[in-house]
Motif scaffolding. Structure first.
Motif, PDB file in Angstrom:
ATOM      1  N   GLY A  50      -2.760   8.248   1.284  1.00 22.59           N
ATOM      2  CA  GLY A  50      -3.027   8.352   0.003  1.00 22.59           C
ATOM      3  C   GLY A  50      -4.520   8.630  -0.334  1.00 22.59           C
ATOM      4  N   THR A  51      -4.632   9.680  -1.221  1.00 15.36           N
ATOM      5  CA  THR A  51      -6.155   9.753  -1.565  1.00 15.36           C
ATOM      6  C   THR A  51      -6.515   9.454  -3.006  1.00 15.36           C
ATOM      7  OG1 THR A  51      -5.171  12.025  -2.794  1.00 15.36           O
ATOM      8  CG2 THR A  51      -5.894  11.743  -0.248  1.00 15.36           C
ATOM      9  N   GLY A  52      -7.646   9.022  -3.200  1.00 16.08           N
ATOM     10  CA  GLY A  52      -8.374   8.553  -4.353  1.00 16.08           C
ATOM     11  C   GLY A  52      -7.714   7.128  -4.758  1.00 16.08           C
ATOM     12  N   VAL A  53      -7.440   6.340  -4.003  1.00 18.85           N
ATOM     13  CA  VAL A  53      -6.521   4.897  -4.393  1.00 18.85           C
ATOM     14  C   VAL A  53      -7.988   4.072  -4.354  1.00 18.85           C
ATOM     15  CG1 VAL A  53      -5.326   3.296  -3.535  1.00 18.85           C
ATOM     16  CG2 VAL A  53      -4.490   5.616  -3.116  1.00 18.85           C
ATOM     17  N   TRP A 106       0.877  -1.105  -0.243  1.00 14.79           N
ATOM     18  CA  TRP A 106       0.177  -0.024  -0.056  1.00 14.79           C
ATOM     19  C   TRP A 106       1.045   1.318  -0.054  1.00 14.79           C
ATOM     20  CZ3 TRP A 106      -5.050   1.505  -0.303  1.00 14.79           C
ATOM     21  CH2 TRP A 106      -6.028   0.513  -0.444  1.00 14.79           C
ATOM     22  N   TRP A 107       1.959   1.232   0.675  1.00 13.06           N
ATOM     23  CA  TRP A 107       2.839   2.454   0.774  1.00 13.06           C
ATOM     24  C   TRP A 107       3.364   2.922  -0.625  1.00 13.06           C
ATOM     25  CZ3 TRP A 107       2.130   4.691   5.314  1.00 13.06           C
ATOM     26  CH2 TRP A 107       2.004   3.784   6.292  1.00 13.06           C
ATOM     27  N   THR A 108       3.363   2.178  -1.815  1.00 18.28           N
ATOM     28  CA  THR A 108       4.229   2.353  -2.868  1.00 18.28           C
ATOM     29  C   THR A 108       3.122   3.068  -3.797  1.00 18.28           C
ATOM     30  OG1 THR A 108       3.525   0.375  -4.110  1.00 18.28           O
ATOM     31  CG2 THR A 108       5.318   0.234  -2.511  1.00 18.28           C
ATOM     32  N   ASP A 163      -1.220   8.740  -5.432  1.00 17.53           N
ATOM     33  CA  ASP A 163      -2.650   9.262  -5.245  1.00 17.53           C
ATOM     34  C   ASP A 163      -3.309   8.877  -6.827  1.00 17.53           C
ATOM     35  OD1 ASP A 163      -2.164  10.245  -2.828  1.00 17.53           O
ATOM     36  OD2 ASP A 163      -1.805  12.149  -3.349  1.00 17.53           O
ATOM     37  N   GLY A 164      -4.462   8.588  -6.476  1.00 18.15           N
ATOM     38  CA  GLY A 164      -5.238   8.275  -7.740  1.00 18.15           C
ATOM     39  C   GLY A 164      -4.952   6.916  -8.378  1.00 18.15           C
ATOM     40  N   GLY A 165      -3.975   6.214  -7.472  1.00 20.39           N
ATOM     41  CA  GLY A 165      -3.751   4.713  -8.253  1.00 20.39           C
ATOM     42  C   GLY A 165      -4.583   3.628  -7.873  1.00 20.39           C
ATOM     43  N   VAL A 166      -4.200   2.329  -8.067  1.00 22.20           N
ATOM     44  CA  VAL A 166      -5.006   1.235  -7.887  1.00 22.20           C
ATOM     45  C   VAL A 166      -4.245   0.193  -6.846  1.00 22.20           C
ATOM     46  CG1 VAL A 166      -6.299  -0.699  -8.884  1.00 22.20           C
ATOM     47  CG2 VAL A 166      -6.091   1.614 -10.010  1.00 22.20           C
TER      48      VAL A 166
END
Length: 335
Positions: A269-272, A243-245, A248-251
């Motif tokens: 992170g945001t928008g993940v 998760w740390w990698t 933002d906005g990723g999957v």
């Protein structure tokens, strides 16, 4: 074609037990007026953890608990309108609702079957279906969902230049995610043990991270290392660390467990978007993979080959977690 009346069959004694035994059982018969095919199994392959499935995910109807969802073989009987007529060489990952394929004859339906790639033996071919279709569905269906499954050219436009972290890149599914993602133009980072580093580099990993030595949170904190997509094939702590990698906005996508359940405390992170799915066999996808394999653009990898009688040693190798590729039962070794 005259068949014998019984066959060797590997069965799991009960859903609560992972004990296997080799028995003689009746040869199955396709249901009349259905799309079922009788297949003479030439090779089959187990899936890691599958002996826990009957307990954790009971089949919808009671059935013999026969392992090995992957199979390759020859069609013995088929519906009149099937594209796979008697004598056709096919392979498949069959549906969990029916018994698996660790037996001399098995049943598969049209939607599960595809042509065995030309030039590959049954043993080589059987290393492909489950792992390759799972990777296909990750990359073409679930990671960047559209109204319908992407074709190869559309997927290339979406994936080109994306950074992808694959956990267990040397595992059965991980190897196929690496190959297909690289073919689509993604930049692939993979985790594995040091002993498998050269293997995954050969398959297309640009940067190899030794999971025993690299702290993913620390690694991701370095400029330029964050990824657009995490593809997790391990679950648990490996997934939590991954998760740390993600940008933002990723999957964050996992085939092991819902990723949100192990999102680490403090992750900001945001928008993940997080994705978990269970692979389903699709003939059309496996036919695409057949064409790629025939063109030499991707390949399955066989770790070791066993006669069905040596099932205990084979499953011990599988459960040890250090296989490089697929464990395969060659049923020709039993005849």
């Amino acid at each position: 074609m005259a068949l014998k009346t019984t066959m060797q069959t590997l069965v799991q004694k009960t859903a609560a037990s992972t004990t296997l035994t080799l028995i003689n059982s009746p040869i199955p018969s396709p249901t009349p007026n259905s799309d079922e095919h009788l297949i003479q199994i030439k090779a089959c392959s187990p899936c890691s953890g599958e002996l826990l499935w009957p307990k954790n995910f009971p089949p919808p109807t009671e059935r013999p608990l026969i392992p090995c969802p992957d199979m390759a073989g020859i069609v013995i009987s088929a519906p009149a309108d099937s594209p796979f007529q008697p004598g056709a060489e096919v392979y498949s990952r069959t549906n969990y609702i029916r018994p698996g394929n660790a037996r001399e004859y098995s049943i598969a339906v049209t939607e599960e079957l595809a042509r065995k790639p030309k030039g590959l033996s049954f043993v080589q071919a059987v290393s492909i279906p489950l792992s390759a279709m799972t990777a296909w569905q990750i990359l073409f269906v679930h990671a960047f969902p559209t109204e319908q499954e992407m074709g190869i050219e559309e997927a290339k436009a979406v994936w080109k230049g994306k950074r992808v972290l694959v956990t267990a890149a040397s595992g059965g599914v991980g190897m196929w995610v690496v190959q297909l993602a690289r073919m689509l133009g993604a930049e692939v980072i993979g985790t594995c043990g040091s002993g498998n580093a050269n293997l995954v580099r050969d398959l297309g990993v640009g940067e190899v991270l030794d999971y025993r030595k690299v702290d993913l949170k620390e690694w991701a904190g370095q400029d330029g290392n964050a990824v657009d997509v995490v593809v997790d094939c391990v679950g648990r702590q490996a997934l939590a660390d991954a998760w740390w990698t993600v940008k933002d906005g990723g999957v964050v996508l996992s085939i092991y467990q819902p990723p949100r359940g192990v999102c680490p405390a403090g992750f900001e992170g945001t928008g993940v978007r997080d994705v978990f799915f269970v692979m389903q066999p699709v003939s059309r996808q496996l036919e695409e993979i057949t064409r790629l394999a025939e063109a030499g653009l991707c390949r399955g990898i066989v770790d070791s080959v066993w006669p069905l009688e040596q099932f205990e040693e084979a499953f011990k190798r599988l459960d040890g977690g250090h296989a490089k590729g697929k464990i395969v039962f060659d049923l020709e070794l039993n005849r």
